[in-house]
Write a protein that holds these residues in place. Structure first.
Motif, PDB file in Angstrom:
ATOM      1  N   CYS A  49     -46.404 -24.188 -24.422  1.00 25.52           N
ATOM      2  CA  CYS A  49     -47.366 -23.429 -25.222  1.00 25.52           C
ATOM      3  C   CYS A  49     -47.749 -24.167 -26.494  1.00 25.52           C
ATOM      4  N   VAL A  50     -46.763 -24.763 -27.162  1.00 28.09           N
ATOM      5  CA  VAL A  50     -47.047 -25.512 -28.383  1.00 28.09           C
ATOM      6  C   VAL A  50     -47.921 -26.720 -28.072  1.00 28.09           C
ATOM      7  N   ALA A  51     -47.591 -27.443 -26.982  1.00 31.95           N
ATOM      8  CA  ALA A  51     -48.377 -28.615 -26.603  1.00 31.95           C
ATOM      9  C   ALA A  51     -49.818 -28.232 -26.270  1.00 31.95           C
ATOM     10  N   ARG A  52     -49.994 -27.159 -25.509  1.00 32.38           N
ATOM     11  CA  ARG A  52     -51.356 -26.732 -25.160  1.00 32.38           C
ATOM     12  C   ARG A  52     -52.101 -26.199 -26.376  1.00 32.38           C
ATOM     13  N   CYS A  53     -51.373 -25.518 -27.269  1.00 34.49           N
ATOM     14  CA  CYS A  53     -52.016 -24.951 -28.458  1.00 34.49           C
ATOM     15  C   CYS A  53     -52.562 -26.054 -29.359  1.00 34.49           C
ATOM     16  N   LYS A  54     -51.858 -27.182 -29.438  1.00 32.84           N
ATOM     17  CA  LYS A  54     -52.268 -28.286 -30.300  1.00 32.84           C
ATOM     18  C   LYS A  54     -53.102 -29.323 -29.562  1.00 32.84           C
ATOM     19  N   SER A  55     -53.497 -29.014 -28.340  1.00 31.04           N
ATOM     20  CA  SER A  55     -54.259 -29.981 -27.557  1.00 31.04           C
ATOM     21  C   SER A  55     -55.675 -30.135 -28.114  1.00 31.04           C
ATOM     22  N   PRO A  56     -56.105 -31.372 -28.383  1.00 34.15           N
ATOM     23  CA  PRO A  56     -57.487 -31.592 -28.819  1.00 34.15           C
ATOM     24  C   PRO A  56     -58.456 -31.685 -27.644  1.00 34.15           C
ATOM     25  N   ILE A  57     -57.949 -31.493 -26.443  1.00 29.89           N
ATOM     26  CA  ILE A  57     -58.744 -31.650 -25.224  1.00 29.89           C
ATOM     27  C   ILE A  57     -58.868 -30.311 -24.528  1.00 29.89           C
ATOM     28  N   SER A  58     -60.015 -30.050 -23.969  1.00 33.84           N
ATOM     29  CA  SER A  58     -60.238 -28.786 -23.283  1.00 33.84           C
ATOM     30  C   SER A  58     -59.465 -28.728 -21.972  1.00 33.84           C
ATOM     31  N   TYR A  59     -59.345 -27.545 -21.414  1.00 38.86           N
ATOM     32  CA  TYR A  59     -58.566 -27.325 -20.197  1.00 38.86           C
ATOM     33  C   TYR A  59     -59.130 -28.109 -19.015  1.00 38.86           C
ATOM     34  N   LEU A  60     -60.470 -28.051 -18.814  1.00 34.93           N
ATOM     35  CA  LEU A  60     -61.071 -28.730 -17.669  1.00 34.93           C
ATOM     36  C   LEU A  60     -61.018 -30.248 -17.819  1.00 34.93           C
ATOM     37  N   GLN A  61     -61.195 -30.741 -19.048  1.00 35.23           N
ATOM     38  CA  GLN A  61     -61.109 -32.184 -19.250  1.00 35.23           C
ATOM     39  C   GLN A  61     -59.676 -32.674 -19.012  1.00 35.23           C
TER      40      GLN A  61
END
Length: 335
Positions: free
Chosen positions: A201-213
Motif C-alpha cells: 500500500c505504501v509503495a503504490r501510494c507513493k507511486s509516480p506512475i499510473s496503474y495502467l502504465q
C-alpha cells in the motif's frame, strides 16, 4: 535435471507469485517433518528441534539471496568501483548498498518465514525443542507440582516419543505445547500478511506512475528480459561457432560485431527513475542516449573525474527509486 532447473527458474523469477514460493516451502517442510525428523527424546531435544526449525530457514534465506539478480548486480565489481571513489562517495555508496540489500531481503525472507510458520503450525519441532529446555523455567508450566525437578526433566525428554513415557498427563502437556506452537505460527503468518499489505500500500501510494502504465511497464520488462536471454544465447552460439570454425578450418574469422566491455557495463547498471525521461529500462536508456554518452567519454578531453562522477551517478545502486519499480532489477538470471 530439467525438472530441477524448472524449480530454480520459478524461484528465481520475481514475477512469480510469492504465494507459490511459500506453498513449495510448506510442502518441503511437510516432507521433512514426516520423513526425516525423529526427536531423540533425550538431552538433545532442544538442540535437535531448534536446528530443524531454524537452520532450514537460514538455508532458504541464503538461497533467496543467491537466486536474486539484484544481489549479483549489486556486488559484481563493487569493490573495484569503490576503490576509485573519494571518501565521501564511499560513504554514500555504502548507504545505498545497505538500502538495496534491505530491499533484497524483503523478498528473500518469504521462504524462510514460510518454513518457520508451517513448522510452528505442525508443532513437531516445537514439541521436541521445548521438552528439552531447562526444566526450572517450565516445571510449573508443564509438570505442575506432582513431579520432582529431576523426575520432570527425565519424563519431559520422553514426551515426544510415543510409548516412552507413562506419565498420565503427557498428552495434556503435548497439547499445550502444540497449541502454543500453532499460536506462534499463526502470529508469524499474520505478521507476514499484514507487513506485505502495508508495504504494498505504501509503495503504490507513493507511486509516480499510473496503474495502467505500471502494468505496461511490467509487461515490457518481462518481454525485454526474455528477449535478452534469447539474443544472448543466440549471439554466444554464433560467436562460438565462428571461432571454432576459424580454428578447425584454419581460416580468418568472419567479421562479427559484439558489445564492448563498456557497453556491457552500461546495461548492467541499476535503473534510476527520472520523471522527466520515458525510459522503461536501463537497456532502453542505453539505446536512446547512453551510447552517445559512452562515445563522448572516450574523447581525449574527458577526464577521470568525470568518469568517476558518472560511476557514482549511474553505475551504483539507487536507493531513491519508487518501490513499485523494484521488479526492473529482479528479472530471472541464470547463475
Amino acid at each position: 535435471m530439467d525438472k530441477f532447473k524448472t524449480v530454480l527458474s520459478i524461484a528465481a523469477n520475481k514475477q512469480t507469485n510469492l504465494g507459490l514460493v511459500a506453498l513449495l516451502t510448506a510442502a518441503g517442510e511437510q516432507i521433512f517433518s514426516t520423513a526425516v525428523f525423529r526427536c531423540p527424546c533425550n538431552d538433545w531435544n532442544f538442540f535437535y528441534g531448534m536446528v530443524f526449525l531454524l537452520v532450514p530457514a537460514l538455508a532458504l534465506l541464503v538461497l533467496g539471496y543467491i537466486l536474486s539478480k539484484k544481489t549479483w548486480k549489486l556486488f559484481t565489481g563493487l569493490c573495484v568501483h569503490k576503490s576509485k571513489l573519494s571518501k565521501l562517495c564511499r560513504v554514500k555508496t555504502c548507504i545505498a548498498v545497505m538500502i538495496m540489500f534491505l530491499q533484497i531481503t524483503t523478498t528473500a525472507v518469504v521462504a524462510p518465514f514460510s518454513w518457520i510458520a508451517v513448522a510452528l503450525l505442525n508443532g513437531n519441532y516445537f514439541e521436541c525443542a521445548f521438552t528439552g529446555v531447562n526444566v526450572t523455567v517450565f516445571k510449573d508450566h508443564l509438570c505442575g507440582s506432582t513431579l520432582s525437578q529431576s523426575k520432570c526433566q527425565d519424563e519431559l525428554y520422553k514426551f515426544p516419543c510415543p510409548g516412552k513415557s507413562t506419565v498420565p498427563y503427557k498428552d495434556d502437556v503435548l497439547a499445550t505445547l502444540r497449541a502454543e506452537s500453532q499460536i506462534a505460527g499463526w502470529l508469524v503468518i499474520a505478521s507476514i500478511i499484514v507487513s506485505n499489505l502495508i508495504l504494498t500500500c505504501v509503495a503504490r501510494c507513493k507511486s509516480p506512475i499510473s496503474y495502467l502504465q505500471l502494468k505496461f511497464w511490467r509487461a515490457y520488462a518481462q518481454e525485454e528480459n526474455a528477449l535478452l536471454e534469447s539474443y544472448s544465447a543466440k549471439h554466444a552460439k554464433e560467436l562460438a561457432e565462428r571461432n571454432l570454425k576459424s580454428f578447425f578450418q584454419q581460416t580468418p574469422p568472419a567479421p562479427i560485431i559484439s558489445p564492448s566491455n563498456q557497453d556491457w557495463r552500461q546495461i548492467s547498471r541499476f535503473y534510476r527513475f527520472n520523471p522527466n525521461d520515458h525510459y522503461y529500462s536501463i537497456m532502453h536508456q542505453y539505446v536512446e542516449c547512453d551510447k552517445r554518452e559512452a562515445d563522448n567519454r572516450h574523447s581525449p578531453d574527458h577526464g577521470m573525474g568525470s568518469i568517476i562522477l558518472h560511476s557514482i551517478q549511474s553505475d551504483g545502486p539507487s536507493p531513491d527509486n519508487p518501490a513499485v519499480l523494484s521488479f526492473l532489477d529482479e528479472a530471472k538470471m541464470p547463475l
